[in-house]
Design a protein around this motif. Sequence first.
Motif, PDB file in Angstrom:
ATOM      1  N   VAL A  56      -4.919   2.458   0.724  1.00 21.16           N
ATOM      2  CA  VAL A  56      -4.292   3.396  -0.217  1.00 21.16           C
ATOM      3  C   VAL A  56      -5.118   4.673  -0.330  1.00 21.16           C
ATOM      4  O   VAL A  56      -4.564   5.775  -0.339  1.00 21.16           O
ATOM      5  CB  VAL A  56      -4.063   2.741  -1.603  1.00 21.16           C
ATOM      6  CG1 VAL A  56      -3.642   3.759  -2.641  1.00 21.16           C
ATOM      7  CG2 VAL A  56      -3.014   1.639  -1.500  1.00 21.16           C
ATOM      8  N   PHE A  74       2.430   1.843  -3.358  1.00 18.82           N
ATOM      9  CA  PHE A  74       1.480   2.450  -4.287  1.00 18.82           C
ATOM     10  C   PHE A  74       1.374   3.954  -4.050  1.00 18.82           C
ATOM     11  O   PHE A  74       1.401   4.750  -4.994  1.00 18.82           O
ATOM     12  CB  PHE A  74       0.085   1.822  -4.150  1.00 18.82           C
ATOM     13  CG  PHE A  74      -0.005   0.389  -4.570  1.00 18.82           C
ATOM     14  CD1 PHE A  74       1.002  -0.259  -5.253  1.00 18.82           C
ATOM     15  CD2 PHE A  74      -1.142  -0.342  -4.258  1.00 18.82           C
ATOM     16  CE1 PHE A  74       0.893  -1.590  -5.632  1.00 18.82           C
ATOM     17  CE2 PHE A  74      -1.270  -1.666  -4.628  1.00 18.82           C
ATOM     18  CZ  PHE A  74      -0.246  -2.295  -5.317  1.00 18.82           C
ATOM     19  N   ASN A  93      -6.065  -3.281   0.874  1.00 18.40           N
ATOM     20  CA  ASN A  93      -5.110  -2.351   0.266  1.00 18.40           C
ATOM     21  C   ASN A  93      -5.814  -1.173  -0.400  1.00 18.40           C
ATOM     22  O   ASN A  93      -5.327  -0.049  -0.337  1.00 18.40           O
ATOM     23  CB  ASN A  93      -4.222  -3.069  -0.747  1.00 18.40           C
ATOM     24  CG  ASN A  93      -3.043  -3.744  -0.100  1.00 18.40           C
ATOM     25  OD1 ASN A  93      -2.850  -3.674   1.107  1.00 18.40           O
ATOM     26  ND2 ASN A  93      -2.248  -4.417  -0.902  1.00 18.40           N
ATOM     27  N   SER A  94      -6.950  -1.428  -1.039  1.00 17.29           N
ATOM     28  CA  SER A  94      -7.668  -0.333  -1.700  1.00 17.29           C
ATOM     29  C   SER A  94      -8.118   0.714  -0.692  1.00 17.29           C
ATOM     30  O   SER A  94      -7.941   1.912  -0.905  1.00 17.29           O
ATOM     31  CB  SER A  94      -8.882  -0.877  -2.462  1.00 17.29           C
ATOM     32  OG  SER A  94      -8.462  -1.756  -3.465  1.00 17.29           O
ATOM     33  N   SER A 115      -4.883   0.557  -7.063  1.00 14.76           N
ATOM     34  CA  SER A 115      -4.685  -0.308  -5.895  1.00 14.76           C
ATOM     35  C   SER A 115      -5.283  -1.694  -6.105  1.00 14.76           C
ATOM     36  O   SER A 115      -4.678  -2.695  -5.700  1.00 14.76           O
ATOM     37  CB  SER A 115      -5.213   0.344  -4.625  1.00 14.76           C
ATOM     38  OG  SER A 115      -6.575   0.629  -4.732  1.00 14.76           O
ATOM     39  N   SER A 137       0.837  -1.208   0.000  1.00 10.01           N
ATOM     40  CA  SER A 137       0.000   0.000   0.000  1.00 10.01           C
ATOM     41  C   SER A 137       0.868   1.254   0.000  1.00 10.01           C
ATOM     42  O   SER A 137       0.608   2.216  -0.729  1.00 10.01           O
ATOM     43  CB  SER A 137      -0.911   0.034   1.228  1.00 10.01           C
ATOM     44  OG  SER A 137      -1.728  -1.090   1.280  1.00 10.01           O
TER      45      SER A 137
END
Length: 170
Positions: free
Chosen positions: A152, A40, A148-149, A108, A37
């Motif tokens: 992020v 990104f 993670n989405s 992500s 993360s």
Amino acid sequence: MKTKKLVLSAVLLAVGLLLHYIVPGIFMGMKPDLLLSMMFVAVIVNEDFKSALVTGLVAGFLTALTTTFPGGQIPNIIDKFITVLVVYGLNTILGNKISNIIKTCIISVLGTLVSGTIFLGSAYLIVGLPTSFTALFLTVVLPATLLNSVAVLFLLSVVQRSMRLVSYSK
């Protein structure tokens, strides 16, 4: 590469390393990769190919040092190197064509799916997997994609606000 970009990437990776180290395993010792993360966020914020490459390589080595997956050192390095290229490419292609929130979600989600697939695939070829690829993909990669989405989106907004505050104080 500017020093400011390197420092930002280093701080993000350091926080990601700490999170990667302390987050407990979910399934058979596997755990979501929060360093991913941070990688990104660093790529999205810096928008620089050299910075992205360095960030990806450093992230790969850091996750290799803290992996709990038996023999996962080389797969982590392979996965981060390929993933950072994909994330940088997506960030460049999407640019300012869509809203930042949608762009961040796309990056992500696809980045985590690529990372998980590359990691599991290379681990399968190099050391083998403790259970089937499909089981690990469904129980580790897909939940990590959601985590993670969200991470992020949150982290990117915090970093961008911090950067605005720092630039206003000059």
